[in-house]
Scaffold this active site. Sequence first.
Site, PDB file in Angstrom:
ATOM      1  N   ASP A 271       0.801  -1.229   0.000  1.00 13.63           N
ATOM      2  CA  ASP A 271       0.000   0.000   0.000  1.00 13.63           C
ATOM      3  C   ASP A 271       0.829   1.272   0.000  1.00 13.63           C
ATOM      4  O   ASP A 271       0.378   2.315   0.471  1.00 13.63           O
ATOM      5  CB  ASP A 271      -0.914  -0.013   1.235  1.00 13.63           C
ATOM      6  CG  ASP A 271      -0.143  -0.284   2.516  1.00 13.63           C
ATOM      7  OD1 ASP A 271       1.086  -0.065   2.522  1.00 13.63           O
ATOM      8  OD2 ASP A 271      -0.752  -0.727   3.498  1.00 13.63           O
TER       9      ASP A 271
ATOM     10  N   GLU B 184      -0.644  -8.967  -1.189  1.00 16.12           N
ATOM     11  CA  GLU B 184      -1.146  -8.402   0.084  1.00 16.12           C
ATOM     12  C   GLU B 184      -2.365  -7.507  -0.190  1.00 16.12           C
ATOM     13  O   GLU B 184      -2.421  -6.346   0.202  1.00 16.12           O
ATOM     14  CB  GLU B 184      -0.058  -7.627   0.832  1.00 16.12           C
ATOM     15  CG  GLU B 184      -0.390  -7.338   2.286  1.00 16.12           C
ATOM     16  CD  GLU B 184       0.699  -6.540   2.995  1.00 16.12           C
ATOM     17  OE1 GLU B 184       0.704  -5.310   2.885  1.00 16.12           O
ATOM     18  OE2 GLU B 184       1.538  -7.162   3.654  1.00 16.12           O
TER      19      GLU B 184
ATOM     20  N   GLU C 248      -1.910   5.215   3.177  1.00 21.49           N
ATOM     21  CA  GLU C 248      -1.893   3.811   2.732  1.00 21.49           C
ATOM     22  C   GLU C 248      -3.283   3.222   2.491  1.00 21.49           C
ATOM     23  O   GLU C 248      -3.470   2.407   1.584  1.00 21.49           O
ATOM     24  CB  GLU C 248      -1.128   2.939   3.741  1.00 21.49           C
ATOM     25  CG  GLU C 248       0.380   3.185   3.768  1.00 21.49           C
ATOM     26  CD  GLU C 248       0.802   4.386   4.609  1.00 21.49           C
ATOM     27  OE1 GLU C 248      -0.076   5.023   5.253  1.00 21.49           O
ATOM     28  OE2 GLU C 248       1.999   4.708   4.626  1.00 21.49           O
TER      29      GLU C 248
ATOM     30  N   HIS D  87       7.168   5.105  12.538  1.00 22.84           N
ATOM     31  CA  HIS D  87       7.472   5.931  11.366  1.00 22.84           C
ATOM     32  C   HIS D  87       6.251   6.520  10.680  1.00 22.84           C
ATOM     33  O   HIS D  87       6.372   7.400   9.840  1.00 22.84           O
ATOM     34  CB  HIS D  87       8.271   5.127  10.343  1.00 22.84           C
ATOM     35  CG  HIS D  87       7.468   4.040   9.669  1.00 22.84           C
ATOM     36  ND1 HIS D  87       6.628   4.295   8.607  1.00 22.84           N
ATOM     37  CD2 HIS D  87       7.365   2.723   9.922  1.00 22.84           C
ATOM     38  CE1 HIS D  87       6.058   3.168   8.238  1.00 22.84           C
ATOM     39  NE2 HIS D  87       6.475   2.194   9.021  1.00 22.84           N
TER      40      HIS D  87
ATOM     41  N   ARG E 192       3.246   8.356   8.917  1.00 22.92           N
ATOM     42  CA  ARG E 192       3.019   9.795   8.690  1.00 22.92           C
ATOM     43  C   ARG E 192       2.024  10.392   9.682  1.00 22.92           C
ATOM     44  O   ARG E 192       2.206  11.509  10.156  1.00 22.92           O
ATOM     45  CB  ARG E 192       2.517  10.025   7.255  1.00 22.92           C
ATOM     46  CG  ARG E 192       3.644  10.286   6.262  1.00 22.92           C
ATOM     47  CD  ARG E 192       3.080  10.526   4.869  1.00 22.92           C
ATOM     48  NE  ARG E 192       4.029  11.192   3.996  1.00 22.92           N
ATOM     49  CZ  ARG E 192       5.102  10.638   3.457  1.00 22.92           C
ATOM     50  NH1 ARG E 192       5.413   9.383   3.716  1.00 22.92           N
ATOM     51  NH2 ARG E 192       5.898  11.333   2.663  1.00 22.92           N
TER      52      ARG E 192
ATOM     53  N   HIS F 299      14.020   4.969  11.978  1.00 24.69           N
ATOM     54  CA  HIS F 299      13.733   5.157  10.546  1.00 24.69           C
ATOM     55  C   HIS F 299      14.476   6.396  10.045  1.00 24.69           C
ATOM     56  O   HIS F 299      14.675   7.351  10.795  1.00 24.69           O
ATOM     57  CB  HIS F 299      12.215   5.332  10.425  1.00 24.69           C
ATOM     58  CG  HIS F 299      11.679   5.298   9.031  1.00 24.69           C
ATOM     59  ND1 HIS F 299      11.860   6.332   8.139  1.00 24.69           N
ATOM     60  CD2 HIS F 299      10.944   4.366   8.364  1.00 24.69           C
ATOM     61  CE1 HIS F 299      11.266   6.038   6.994  1.00 24.69           C
ATOM     62  NE2 HIS F 299      10.700   4.845   7.097  1.00 24.69           N
TER      63      HIS F 299
END
Length: 366
Positions: A100, A122, A136, A208, A210, A241
């Site tokens: 995604d 997936e 995503e 990590h 957003r 990250h």
Amino acid sequence: MSTKTKILIVMGTRPEVIKLAPVVIGARKRPDEFETVVVTTSQHREMLDQMLETFQIAVDFDLDIMKPNQDLRHVTTAALDGLHGVIGQVKPDWVIVQGDTTTTFTGALAAFYHQVPVAHVEAGLRTHDKRQPFPEEINRRLTTQIADAHFAPTTLSRENLIREGVSEDAIWVTGNTGIDALFLTLGSEPGETAPSPTGERRLLITAHRRENHGEPMERVCRAVLRLVDEFPDLHALYPVHLSPRVRDVVFALLGNHPRIELGEPLEYRRFVEEMNRAHVILTDSGGIQEEAPSLGKPVLVMRETTERPEGVDAGTVRLVGTDEERIYTETARLLNDDGAYREMARASNPYGDGRASEKILAALAR
Ligand code: UD1
Ligand code: UDP
């Protein structure tokens, strides 16, 4: 005319390499059946290269689009533009995308513009909240609209697809290829891990997303500080990250504690070792939610929703959000209460038996 199936495999970020590695390796072992071409957008750079090296994946086209602190518009336009060119040149029978990310969605869109069929690995994960995770949930819904073959990891993801009108004939329930990668790395299914000889208990942290940038990330860091201060036997390891929005906050708040080890993103095999050594894992990652049940490691997920409820149902995964108090309390409970800990630390494999890539290749060869 060639009887081989020509597949173009698209990847852009660390988890896409990990989860597509078993497909690339499997296809390249069958050169009579598949002509396998790999393109990377390189939406990630160092973190992508680290995983390509781990799995020894040779890349045919590298679009090298990453910029520091890139925004979604840049990733979307640069990836779409580059992938459109590569697909036009390679003319594959199938374009394969995974998951995604923005690379996933633009790979599917570029293939659609060329009228090349798309296989989505997936497929069918949903939170049913279009803003979480951001972006995503929308990337995967749009990819579903475009895809012709949907490789769903579980029956639940299959049901999500059917509810959205995807034809049953176009869905294969395969398990998640991330579990193939995990078993490939461990050499077999995981066994018991020995307790630490030093008596320390290890907390493994990654974050990590957003939607967690800024204040949520600060609350996560403050909860970690409270935990290491409250539990003198606790050692926190946080491989940070490479996103500057993550690093600036994490290094500023956690950079100065003797029992908090901040480091670079770990090479996958090292990271799997650390998951195995960990007492508890705190994360907002998607992939780690899938791996931890196989390893029997309690995971507290620092998100409000998850598209992976199977791990929650199996008992290994619990959603705790990003409230400082809640993260602190839930982690402290696992550290204080052996019964509560044992309840969660049970191994199970809701995401498959490590043979997902085999099933995907069998479907594509047909
Ligand atoms: C991306 C994906 C997310 C996935 C995550 C896996 C999108 C929109 N987001 O998020 O779905 O869960 O990858 O980790 O597709 N950076 C480096 N080197 C690297 C990687 C990143 O310096 O190897 C820095 C760069 O400054 C870059 C920033 O991180 O601009 C953000 O990278 P980006 O791919 O846009 O977003 P992620 O948060 O990594
Ligand atoms: N991982 C790794 N090294 C690290 C952190 C994570 O190899 O330092 C692996 C982890 O085992 C999982 C994947 O990276 O397979 C998850 O990637 P990430 O959290 O970046 O993305 P998401 O799964 O959230 O999309």
